[in-house]
Design an enzyme around this catalytic site. Structure first.
Site, PDB file in Angstrom:
ATOM      1  N   ASP A 135     -52.763 -81.920  24.422  1.00 41.90           N
ATOM      2  CA  ASP A 135     -52.757 -83.208  25.123  1.00 41.90           C
ATOM      3  C   ASP A 135     -53.199 -82.968  26.560  1.00 41.90           C
ATOM      4  O   ASP A 135     -52.746 -82.013  27.210  1.00 41.90           O
ATOM      5  CB  ASP A 135     -51.352 -83.829  25.078  1.00 41.90           C
ATOM      6  CG  ASP A 135     -51.371 -85.293  25.480  1.00 41.90           C
ATOM      7  OD1 ASP A 135     -51.865 -85.621  26.584  1.00 41.90           O
ATOM      8  OD2 ASP A 135     -50.902 -86.133  24.695  1.00 41.90           O
TER       9      ASP A 135
ATOM     10  N   ASN B  12     -45.903 -92.776  18.559  1.00 32.26           N
ATOM     11  CA  ASN B  12     -45.792 -94.116  19.130  1.00 32.26           C
ATOM     12  C   ASN B  12     -46.590 -95.057  18.243  1.00 32.26           C
ATOM     13  O   ASN B  12     -47.780 -94.844  18.041  1.00 32.26           O
ATOM     14  CB  ASN B  12     -46.359 -94.131  20.558  1.00 32.26           C
ATOM     15  CG  ASN B  12     -45.577 -93.230  21.494  1.00 32.26           C
ATOM     16  OD1 ASN B  12     -44.357 -93.133  21.404  1.00 32.26           O
ATOM     17  ND2 ASN B  12     -46.268 -92.557  22.397  1.00 32.26           N
TER      18      ASN B  12
ATOM     19  N   GLY C 153     -45.549 -97.834  23.160  1.00 30.59           N
ATOM     20  CA  GLY C 153     -46.222 -96.876  24.044  1.00 30.59           C
ATOM     21  C   GLY C 153     -47.496 -96.287  23.480  1.00 30.59           C
ATOM     22  O   GLY C 153     -48.068 -95.377  24.076  1.00 30.59           O
TER      23      GLY C 153
ATOM     24  N   THR D  47     -51.187 -95.738  23.076  1.00 30.04           N
ATOM     25  CA  THR D  47     -52.341 -96.068  23.918  1.00 30.04           C
ATOM     26  C   THR D  47     -53.660 -95.740  23.226  1.00 30.04           C
ATOM     27  O   THR D  47     -54.694 -96.321  23.553  1.00 30.04           O
ATOM     28  CB  THR D  47     -52.290 -95.315  25.269  1.00 30.04           C
ATOM     29  OG1 THR D  47     -52.241 -93.909  25.025  1.00 30.04           O
ATOM     30  CG2 THR D  47     -51.090 -95.741  26.096  1.00 30.04           C
TER      31      THR D  47
ATOM     32  N   HIS E 189     -55.474 -94.393  17.052  1.00 30.07           N
ATOM     33  CA  HIS E 189     -55.996 -93.408  16.098  1.00 30.07           C
ATOM     34  C   HIS E 189     -54.797 -92.490  15.864  1.00 30.07           C
ATOM     35  O   HIS E 189     -54.353 -91.809  16.805  1.00 30.07           O
ATOM     36  CB  HIS E 189     -57.191 -92.680  16.732  1.00 30.07           C
ATOM     37  CG  HIS E 189     -57.812 -91.641  15.878  1.00 30.07           C
ATOM     38  ND1 HIS E 189     -59.149 -91.277  15.979  1.00 30.07           N
ATOM     39  CD2 HIS E 189     -57.285 -90.844  14.921  1.00 30.07           C
ATOM     40  CE1 HIS E 189     -59.417 -90.317  15.102  1.00 30.07           C
ATOM     41  NE2 HIS E 189     -58.300 -90.029  14.452  1.00 30.07           N
TER      42      HIS E 189
ATOM     43  N   HIS F 110     -51.684 -90.218  15.534  1.00 30.57           N
ATOM     44  CA  HIS F 110     -51.410 -88.867  16.034  1.00 30.57           C
ATOM     45  C   HIS F 110     -49.919 -88.666  16.233  1.00 30.57           C
ATOM     46  O   HIS F 110     -49.187 -89.612  16.494  1.00 30.57           O
ATOM     47  CB  HIS F 110     -52.150 -88.619  17.365  1.00 30.57           C
ATOM     48  CG  HIS F 110     -51.868 -89.634  18.418  1.00 30.57           C
ATOM     49  ND1 HIS F 110     -52.447 -90.877  18.429  1.00 30.57           N
ATOM     50  CD2 HIS F 110     -51.039 -89.596  19.494  1.00 30.57           C
ATOM     51  CE1 HIS F 110     -52.002 -91.569  19.468  1.00 30.57           C
ATOM     52  NE2 HIS F 110     -51.140 -90.811  20.121  1.00 30.57           N
TER      53      HIS F 110
ATOM     54  N   HIS G 195     -47.265 -86.373  18.560  1.00 25.64           N
ATOM     55  CA  HIS G 195     -47.107 -85.491  19.721  1.00 25.64           C
ATOM     56  C   HIS G 195     -46.141 -84.374  19.331  1.00 25.64           C
ATOM     57  O   HIS G 195     -45.051 -84.644  18.817  1.00 25.64           O
ATOM     58  CB  HIS G 195     -46.463 -86.239  20.895  1.00 25.64           C
ATOM     59  CG  HIS G 195     -47.279 -87.345  21.461  1.00 25.64           C
ATOM     60  ND1 HIS G 195     -47.973 -87.223  22.643  1.00 25.64           N
ATOM     61  CD2 HIS G 195     -47.499 -88.618  21.035  1.00 25.64           C
ATOM     62  CE1 HIS G 195     -48.576 -88.375  22.917  1.00 25.64           C
ATOM     63  NE2 HIS G 195     -48.309 -89.241  21.957  1.00 25.64           N
TER      64      HIS G 195
HETATM   65  P1  AMP Z   1     -50.153 -92.332  22.783  1.00 25.56           P
HETATM   66  O1  AMP Z   1     -49.781 -92.957  24.110  1.00 25.56           O
HETATM   67  O2  AMP Z   1     -48.973 -91.990  21.917  1.00 25.56           O
HETATM   68  O3  AMP Z   1     -51.187 -93.172  22.071  1.00 25.56           O
HETATM   69  O4  AMP Z   1     -50.786 -90.919  23.151  1.00 25.56           O
HETATM   70  C1  AMP Z   1     -52.113 -90.759  23.522  1.00 25.56           C
HETATM   71  C2  AMP Z   1     -52.196 -89.403  24.152  1.00 25.56           C
HETATM   72  O5  AMP Z   1     -53.549 -89.015  24.176  1.00 25.56           O
HETATM   73  C3  AMP Z   1     -51.681 -89.343  25.586  1.00 25.56           C
HETATM   74  O6  AMP Z   1     -50.588 -88.438  25.685  1.00 25.56           O
HETATM   75  C4  AMP Z   1     -52.896 -88.837  26.384  1.00 25.56           C
HETATM   76  O7  AMP Z   1     -52.553 -87.923  27.403  1.00 25.56           O
HETATM   77  C5  AMP Z   1     -53.729 -88.191  25.298  1.00 25.56           C
HETATM   78  N1  AMP Z   1     -55.150 -88.138  25.585  1.00 25.56           N
HETATM   79  C6  AMP Z   1     -55.958 -89.152  25.988  1.00 25.56           C
HETATM   80  N2  AMP Z   1     -57.215 -88.716  26.159  1.00 25.56           N
HETATM   81  C7  AMP Z   1     -57.229 -87.398  25.834  1.00 25.56           C
HETATM   82  C8  AMP Z   1     -58.224 -86.378  25.806  1.00 25.56           C
HETATM   83  N3  AMP Z   1     -59.502 -86.632  26.154  1.00 25.56           N
HETATM   84  N4  AMP Z   1     -57.864 -85.138  25.433  1.00 25.56           N
HETATM   85  C9  AMP Z   1     -56.591 -84.859  25.098  1.00 25.56           C
HETATM   86  N5  AMP Z   1     -55.596 -85.776  25.110  1.00 25.56           N
HETATM   87  C10 AMP Z   1     -55.905 -87.034  25.467  1.00 25.56           C
END
Ligand code: AMP
Length: 137
Positions: free
Chosen positions: A29, A85, A91, A93, A96, A98, A100
């Site tokens: 991340d 999330n 939360g 964002t 797609h 995933h 954590h």
């Molecule tokens: P979420 O808020 O659960 O959708 O998590 C999205 C995550 O993607 C966040 O923790 C961001 O820091 C991470 N993220 C966004 N862009 C990138 C990127 N280019 N490379 C790695 N992580 C990313």
């Protein structure tokens, strides 16, 4: 339009990719909540957990375990949070799917707070228990 994680999959933008197979990829991340914070991401852009096929979700769980085992031997965290999330209100964002993987080195390096307004009355437990149990049967 591609999600940012599809662009990472297709090597259109850089990432710290640590694992890939046909269904799943894992990369660091960009915001390291703690050292080793890793995302486990489907190759296909399912928008969230509820819209992801079971075989892909199962494989994401297996890859999560593999990544946690590697992080455990590398950095000896005291534990992990495995977090998904689902939806903007929760939360999410990046739409797609995933997980954590967040290694924990102390019990105060990440905080998750629940905010119950009042204690839950017994009738509410009974109503939820009956409705949910029957929805699942
Ligand atoms: P979420 O808020 O659960 O959708 O998590 C999205 C995550 O993607 C966040 O923790 C961001 O820091 C991470 N993220 C966004 N862009 C990138 C990127 N280019 N490379 C790695 N992580 C990313």
């Amino acid at each position: 339009m591609k999600t940012i994680f599809e662009k990472i999959r297709d090597k259109e933008i850089p990432s710290y990719m640590v694992y890939e197979d046909d269904l799943v990829m894992a990369f660091l991340d960009i915001t390291q909540a703690t050292k080793g914070h890793t995302l486990i991401v489907s190759k296909e852009p399912y928008k969230d957990y509820l819209n992801t096929p079971d075989d892909v979700l199962k494989h994401m769980a297996v890859v999560s375990k593999k990544v946690m085992a590697a992080l455990s031997s590398l950095y000896q965290p005291l534990g992990f949070n495995v977090l998904n999330n689902l939806g903007e209100a929760a939360g999410q964002t990046v739409f797609h799917v995933h997980f954590h993987i967040i290694p924990r080195y102390t019990n105060h390096d990440v905080t998750f707070e629940f905010h119950p307004k009042t204690s839950t009355p017994k009738e509410t437990f009974i109503e939820i228990h009956q409705s949910l149990k029957s929805a699942l049967s």
